[in-house]
Enzyme design. Sequence first.
Site, PDB file in Angstrom:
ATOM      1  CG  HIS A  28      -5.567  -1.701   9.424  1.00  0.00           C
ATOM      2  ND1 HIS A  28      -5.125  -1.025  10.530  1.00  0.00           N
ATOM      3  CD2 HIS A  28      -6.151  -0.782   8.628  1.00  0.00           C
ATOM      4  CE1 HIS A  28      -5.458   0.250  10.410  1.00  0.00           C
ATOM      5  NE2 HIS A  28      -6.060   0.428   9.263  1.00  0.00           N
ATOM      6  N   GLY A  29      -2.058  -2.636  10.163  1.00  0.00           N
ATOM      7  CA  GLY A  29      -1.202  -2.625  11.346  1.00  0.00           C
ATOM      8  C   GLY A  29      -0.110  -3.683  11.341  1.00  0.00           C
TER       9      GLY A  29
ATOM     10  NE  ARG B 226       6.445  21.739   3.492  1.00  0.00           N
ATOM     11  CZ  ARG B 226       7.718  22.111   3.687  1.00  0.00           C
ATOM     12  NH1 ARG B 226       8.483  22.388   2.657  1.00  0.00           N
ATOM     13  NH2 ARG B 226       8.203  22.168   4.890  1.00  0.00           N
TER      14      ARG B 226
ATOM     15  CG  ASP C 132      -3.106   4.600   0.858  1.00  0.00           C
ATOM     16  OD1 ASP C 132      -3.190   4.441  -0.372  1.00  0.00           O
ATOM     17  OD2 ASP C 132      -3.939   4.139   1.665  1.00  0.00           O
ATOM     18  CG  HIS C 133       0.839   6.216   4.797  1.00  0.00           C
ATOM     19  ND1 HIS C 133      -0.090   7.192   5.118  1.00  0.00           N
ATOM     20  CD2 HIS C 133       0.308   5.041   5.213  1.00  0.00           C
ATOM     21  CE1 HIS C 133      -1.113   6.626   5.735  1.00  0.00           C
ATOM     22  NE2 HIS C 133      -0.902   5.325   5.797  1.00  0.00           N
TER      23      HIS C 133
ATOM     24  CB  THR D  86      -5.619   4.418   9.506  1.00  0.00           C
ATOM     25  OG1 THR D  86      -5.584   3.389   8.514  1.00  0.00           O
ATOM     26  CG2 THR D  86      -5.534   3.775  10.876  1.00  0.00           C
ATOM     27  CB  THR D  87      -9.601   1.555   7.573  1.00  0.00           C
ATOM     28  OG1 THR D  87      -9.148   2.180   6.380  1.00  0.00           O
ATOM     29  CG2 THR D  87     -10.991   0.996   7.372  1.00  0.00           C
TER      30      THR D  87
ATOM     31  CD  GLU E 259      -7.231  -6.095   3.526  1.00  0.00           C
ATOM     32  OE1 GLU E 259      -7.467  -5.693   2.360  1.00  0.00           O
ATOM     33  OE2 GLU E 259      -6.505  -5.463   4.319  1.00  0.00           O
TER      34      GLU E 259
ATOM     35  NE  ARG F 139      -9.476   8.292   4.639  1.00  0.00           N
ATOM     36  CZ  ARG F 139      -9.741   7.408   5.610  1.00  0.00           C
ATOM     37  NH1 ARG F 139      -9.005   6.315   5.724  1.00  0.00           N
ATOM     38  NH2 ARG F 139     -10.714   7.605   6.453  1.00  0.00           N
TER      39      ARG F 139
ATOM     40  NE  ARG G 202      -7.695  11.292   5.722  1.00  0.00           N
ATOM     41  CZ  ARG G 202      -8.173  10.720   6.832  1.00  0.00           C
ATOM     42  NH1 ARG G 202      -7.383   9.935   7.553  1.00  0.00           N
ATOM     43  NH2 ARG G 202      -9.399  10.929   7.222  1.00  0.00           N
ATOM     44  CG  HIS G 203      -3.648   9.014   1.778  1.00  0.00           C
ATOM     45  ND1 HIS G 203      -4.505   8.313   0.983  1.00  0.00           N
ATOM     46  CD2 HIS G 203      -3.809   8.530   3.044  1.00  0.00           C
ATOM     47  CE1 HIS G 203      -5.157   7.435   1.715  1.00  0.00           C
ATOM     48  NE2 HIS G 203      -4.782   7.536   2.973  1.00  0.00           N
TER      49      HIS G 203
ATOM     50  CG  HIS H 235      -8.297   3.962   1.374  1.00  0.00           C
ATOM     51  ND1 HIS H 235      -8.465   3.783   2.730  1.00  0.00           N
ATOM     52  CD2 HIS H 235      -9.516   4.322   0.905  1.00  0.00           C
ATOM     53  CE1 HIS H 235      -9.722   4.033   3.064  1.00  0.00           C
ATOM     54  NE2 HIS H 235     -10.383   4.360   1.971  1.00  0.00           N
TER      55      HIS H 235
ATOM     56  N   GLY I 226       1.072  -1.385   4.364  1.00  0.00           N
ATOM     57  CA  GLY I 226       1.472  -0.068   3.898  1.00  0.00           C
ATOM     58  C   GLY I 226       2.372   0.691   4.846  1.00  0.00           C
TER      59      GLY I 226
ATOM     60  CD  GLU J 215      -7.018  -0.395   1.304  1.00  0.00           C
ATOM     61  OE1 GLU J 215      -7.162   0.673   1.936  1.00  0.00           O
ATOM     62  OE2 GLU J 215      -6.179  -1.237   1.599  1.00  0.00           O
TER      63      GLU J 215
ATOM     64  CG  ASN K 228      -1.799   1.156   1.366  1.00  0.00           C
ATOM     65  OD1 ASN K 228      -1.376   2.265   1.114  1.00  0.00           O
ATOM     66  ND2 ASN K 228      -3.034   0.946   1.775  1.00  0.00           N
TER      67      ASN K 228
HETATM   68  N1  PXP Z   1      -6.005  -3.007   4.417  1.00  0.00           N
HETATM   69  C1  PXP Z   1      -6.953  -2.049   4.478  1.00  0.00           C
HETATM   70  C2  PXP Z   1      -8.346  -2.415   4.110  1.00  0.00           C
HETATM   71  C3  PXP Z   1      -6.632  -0.732   4.851  1.00  0.00           C
HETATM   72  O1  PXP Z   1      -7.602   0.207   4.907  1.00  0.00           O
HETATM   73  C4  PXP Z   1      -5.294  -0.415   5.132  1.00  0.00           C
HETATM   74  C5  PXP Z   1      -4.929   0.988   5.474  1.00  0.00           C
HETATM   75  O2  PXP Z   1      -5.183   1.811   4.376  1.00  0.00           O
HETATM   76  C6  PXP Z   1      -4.326  -1.439   5.040  1.00  0.00           C
HETATM   77  C7  PXP Z   1      -4.715  -2.727   4.699  1.00  0.00           C
HETATM   78  C8  PXP Z   1      -2.893  -1.198   5.311  1.00  0.00           C
HETATM   79  O3  PXP Z   1      -2.709  -0.934   6.671  1.00  0.00           O
HETATM   80  P1  PXP Z   1      -1.311  -0.431   7.173  1.00  0.00           P
HETATM   81  O4  PXP Z   1      -1.033   0.859   6.473  1.00  0.00           O
HETATM   82  O5  PXP Z   1      -1.507  -0.290   8.651  1.00  0.00           O
HETATM   83  O6  PXP Z   1      -0.302  -1.500   6.802  1.00  0.00           O
END
Ligand code: PXP
Length: 241
Positions: A190-191, A18, A9-10, A100-101, A151, A45, A49-50, A43, A212, A70, A7
């Site tokens: 996630h996490g 910026r 996103d970040h 976050t989600t 998931e 959103r 935001r990202h 993702h 991510g 996502e 992922n």
């Molecule tokens: N899966 C889903 C459905 C998510 O919403 C996210 C966060 O965007 C992730 C996985 C990835 O989570 P993390 O960034 O904590 O690894």
Amino acid sequence: MAKLSVNVDHVATVRQARLASEPDPVVAAAKAELAGADGITVHLREDRRHIQDRDVYVLRRTVKTALNLEMAATKEMLDVALEVKPDMVTIVPEKRQELTTEGGLDVKTHGEALKKFVSHLKDAGISVNLFIDPSPDAVKACHRIGSDGLELHTGAFAETKGTARENELKRIYDSAVLSKRLGMKTHAGHGLDYNNILPVAAIGEIDEFAIGYSIIGRAVYVGIEEAVREMKRLIKEGRGR
Ligand code: PXP
């Protein structure tokens, strides 16, 4: 061995800090693929935001592995998905104020609406996963409404310790076993990070991880290619347990 969808996103979070054009999640995605990522996740959103719309459209043309979008189950996002045609959509609940989600979808309560949403996407040839908390009821609800897969939300596992963590791991395991028995694609995320991935990677029923934050965070120090390679190594090591 389970696949790894990275992922990005970040990377966009840093760029948006910026409102600039760098760093570009498209470049990060290409480098992640070169390092062995099996897929790229973003993702889009509601508040942008990202990840921006431009990122999704460009990634559709550049991602060589599999693009997982996502998104929330809204009309706006459905239109984007039907136009972009990612390889896969993961439907997530979305709240504006969350960092976050925060939780999985309530598939039981919103079953009818989700069923229609899922069938629109499937009719367009897009594979659909629903993001759920690991519970047998939620797994069965995904199956009932015709989702290709799910998931499992690993956030509670990632945030707890000791016995509570063992219990969460068991919930993930039981849900993954049930999901496979029902013939569904079984993903988790996630996490997840470099310190907690091993016991989850040991669950052979999980087909793919979406990771991510930890990978992009480590990439700041070691570069995204090394960060992806390290995570792939750990997923392989976990599977061998
Ligand atoms: N899966 C889903 C459905 C998510 O919403 C996210 C966060 O965007 C992730 C996985 C990835 O989570 P993390 O960034 O904590 O690894």
